[in-house]
Design a protein around this motif. Structure first.
Motif, short mmCIF file in Angstrom:
data_model
loop_
_atom_site.label_atom_id
_atom_site.label_comp_id
_atom_site.label_asym_id
_atom_site.label_seq_id
_atom_site.Cartn_x
_atom_site.Cartn_y
_atom_site.Cartn_z
N GLY A 390 0.83 -1.20 0.00
CA GLY A 390 0.00 0.00 0.00
C GLY A 390 0.87 1.26 0.00
O GLY A 390 2.03 1.24 0.38
N SER A 417 -3.41 4.21 -1.51
CA SER A 417 -3.65 3.03 -2.34
C SER A 417 -3.42 1.84 -1.43
O SER A 417 -2.28 1.59 -0.98
N ASN A 419 -3.74 -1.32 -2.03
CA ASN A 419 -3.22 -2.52 -2.67
C ASN A 419 -2.29 -2.14 -3.81
O ASN A 419 -2.49 -1.12 -4.48
N GLY A 421 -0.59 -1.67 -7.33
CA GLY A 421 -1.15 -1.54 -8.67
C GLY A 421 -2.36 -0.63 -8.75
O GLY A 421 -2.83 -0.30 -9.84
N GLN A 422 -2.90 -0.25 -7.60
CA GLN A 422 -4.08 0.63 -7.59
C GLN A 422 -3.62 2.08 -7.46
O GLN A 422 -2.70 2.38 -6.69
N PRO A 423 -4.24 2.99 -8.21
CA PRO A 423 -3.86 4.40 -8.09
C PRO A 423 -4.32 4.96 -6.74
O PRO A 423 -5.36 4.56 -6.22
N PRO A 424 -3.55 5.87 -6.16
CA PRO A 424 -3.97 6.48 -4.89
C PRO A 424 -5.28 7.24 -5.05
O PRO A 424 -5.50 7.92 -6.06
N ARG A 425 -6.15 7.12 -4.06
CA ARG A 425 -7.42 7.84 -4.05
C ARG A 425 -7.53 8.64 -2.76
O ARG A 425 -6.88 8.32 -1.77
N VAL A 430 -12.03 6.25 0.55
CA VAL A 430 -11.66 4.83 0.74
C VAL A 430 -12.90 4.06 1.15
O VAL A 430 -13.60 4.44 2.09
N GLU A 435 -9.87 -0.69 6.37
CA GLU A 435 -8.68 -0.08 5.79
C GLU A 435 -8.56 1.37 6.24
O GLU A 435 -7.48 1.85 6.57
#
Length: 557
Positions: A390, A417, A419, A421-425, A430, A435
């Motif tokens: 993350g 992020s 996980n 490969g996921q883009p930060p949000r 969230v 999480e």
């Protein structure tokens, strides 16, 4: 620090009175027992909107009360003092929720609004969990936390101060421009003052004018009255008061030898005679001063008419004309220097803007460095907390303002992020409550000791984790508890074993109704509860031994 929480007829809790202390406190219990009710109660006591459904079935109202020790809450103490709700080093917040949907709140025994509960609550308790009402979701709070993490609060305060001074000068300039064309206003004021300056407006002058007009308007009647009085006193109408007094004194004089006390009466009558002579003389002077003068009357009426016209024009009584004249004179004096004042203010505004820009740029450079450091620290902690791979980002973006802003040149948005490969949000978007709780925990641990809020609450922070990660979470919470009071609702024995104190929430069904109870656990009871959390339906001797070992290891941490 939260010292006690009292609940009565709240959801499935009939009555509970829970005492709290420093460090890490955990609350555990079976699913549905009401572990999170204490969190819900704190939310309501810190300004959340009430729901009549929270009132226990069959009860008229739910009562909630929390007491805080303010020794470690200087901001809360200052807020209470400013709001005139302070009561020494302690604070009590109480709220009653009625079954019909209404609610009332008190701070230190005084009625309070929900807004006041919220303002005070954000200085006392910070709640992290599966809900939306969290301080960390506020971008303003994120920026304050970034500045606190970087230790550049002084620079942030300087930026805020310069922006405030710039705004004050801007308001003064706006007030000057709001007066319109200054030259026209000056001409208008000069004309008004000329009109008023031609008249005697002092209170004594107006009183004298009114008296003179009244006297002149009634001159004929006054003269007749004076002559009639003189005629009666002098005896022209057949009776003389003076003659009667002389006759009485003559008769008393013959009796003085026989009755000496009559000398006092004679003395008094002598005084009357003297005063009578003086009264006659005064009447004659008044009569002689009176004159029926139509031209004088017309002049007085003209002066009064001008004054009444001025009073109507300026919408003041006659007696207020002098004050109005002075007000206009003061405004004229101010406007005559308005041009120079505007130029001076404009120069001051430019100087403050330049100073603010330099201070804001210096703060921006610090924030860029701090954002990177905070991102690295939180990302590393996320990895420890079971979100391997993350990433946390403190993203700075320019503030869209055209004038000096109290918060500086930028805003911050916390992105995550969970996980690889996921883009930060944005943190506020969230989806997973668990999480979100762990990310909040990571941020709090990274900024350990920098948050001014004395009490932090984590609701189901360990949702979706177990094993070694659960123990890491517990250790982070315990470390956080060394700096702040930490309350945690948990279902993991690894977390519960590391707490300084442990409460269990249990439920019981009797007479068709569910009742929840809260109990503080001693050493033996904690082992039993940990064994329950570790084991299944049947708790074995091995499970208890494991629980005892886990508790001993946790308390030694």
């Amino acid at each position: 620090m939260l010292t006690s929480l009292y609940l009565k007829d709240f959801a499935v809790v009939s009555e509970a009175d829970v005492a709290y202390g420093p460090g890490l406190t955990v609350v555990s219990g079976e699913t549905g027992a009401g572990k999170s009710l204490m969190v819900d109660a704190l939310l309501l006591l810190t300004g959340a909107r009430a729901d009549a459904g929270m009132v226990r079935h069959g009860a008229e109202r739910a009562e909630l009360s929390a007491e805080f020790d303010l020794v470690d809450a200087p901001e809360a103490r200052a807020w209470l003092r400013e709001a005139e709700l302070d009561e020494g080093d302690g604070c009590q917040i109480r709220r009653v929720i009625r079954a019909d949907g209404g609610s009332r709140a008190w701070i230190n025994g005084r009625p309070a609004t929900l807004a006041q509960l919220g303002e005070l609550g954000e200085r006392l308790v910070e709640i992290h969990g599966q809900h939306e009402h969290q301080a960390l979701l506020s971008r303003a709070h994120q920026l304050a936390l970034l500045d606190a993490f970087g230790g550049h609060q002084a620079q942030a305060d300087e930026v805020r101060r310069l922006a405030g001074e710039w705004s004050a000068v801007a308001r003064r300039l706006q007030a000057l421009s709001a007066s319109g064309d200054v030259a026209d206003r000056i001409t208008y004021l000069e004309h008004q003052l000329t009109e008023l300056g031609d008249e005697a407006l002092a209170a004594e002058d107006i009183d004298a004018l009114l008296a003179a007009h009244k006297r002149q308007a009634n001159a004929a009647g006054l003269i007749r009255g004076c002559e009639s009085a003189l005629a009666r006193l002098s005896g022209d109408e057949g009776f003389s008061l003076d003659g009667t007094l002389r006759q009485v004194r003559s008769e008393l004089a013959r009796l003085l030898d026989d009755e000496p006390r009559l000398r006092e009466v004679d003395g008094l009558l002598d005084s009357v005679a003297i005063q009578l002579d003086e009264a006659v003389a005064a009447l004659e002077r008044v009569r002689d001063s009176l004159d029926i003068d139509p031209e004088r009357l017309q002049e007085l009426e003209a002066r009064l008419a001008r004054l009444h016209d001025l009073a109507r024009k300026h919408r003041v009584p006659l007696g207020g004309l002098a004050t109005r004249r002075d007000e206009l004179a003061a405004e004229l004096e101010s406007l005559r220097g308005a041009g120079e004042q505007a130029e001076r203010l404009a120069r001051e505004q430019s100087r403050l803007a330049a100073d603010w820009h330099r201070a804001a740029q210096s703060l921006s450079a610090l924030r860029v460095e701090t954002a990177a450091a905070l991102a690295d620290a939180v990302s590393a902690l996320m990895d420890e907390l079971g979100m391997r791979g993350g990433r946390f980002v403190a993203e700075l973006e320019p503030a869209d303002t055209g004038s000096p802003d109290p918060q500086g040149l930028e805003r911050v948005e916390f992105l995550v992020s969970a996980n690889p490969g996921q883009p930060p949000r944005p943190l506020r978007k969230v989806a997973s409550g668990g999480e979100l709780s762990r990310i909040s925990l990571a941020i709090e641990v990274a900024a350990l000791g920098l948050d001014s809020v004395p009490t932090m609450v984590f609701d189901e922070v360990d949702s979706g984790i177990g094993g070694g990660v659960a123990e890491v979470v517990g250790r982070k919470l315990r470390a956080l508890g060394a700096k702040r009071q930490v309350l945690c609702v948990t279902h993991l024995p690894q977390v519960a074993a590391l707490a300084h104190r442990h409460y269990r929430v249990s439920k019981d069904v009797s007479d068709g109704a569910t009742h929840s109870a809260v109990a503080a656990l001693d050493q033996a009871a904690r082992i039993e509860e940990l064994a329950r959390m570790l084991g299944g339906v049947e708790i074995t001797r091995e499970t208890r031994a494991h629980a005892r070992q886990m508790l001993e290891r946790g308390q030694a941490a």
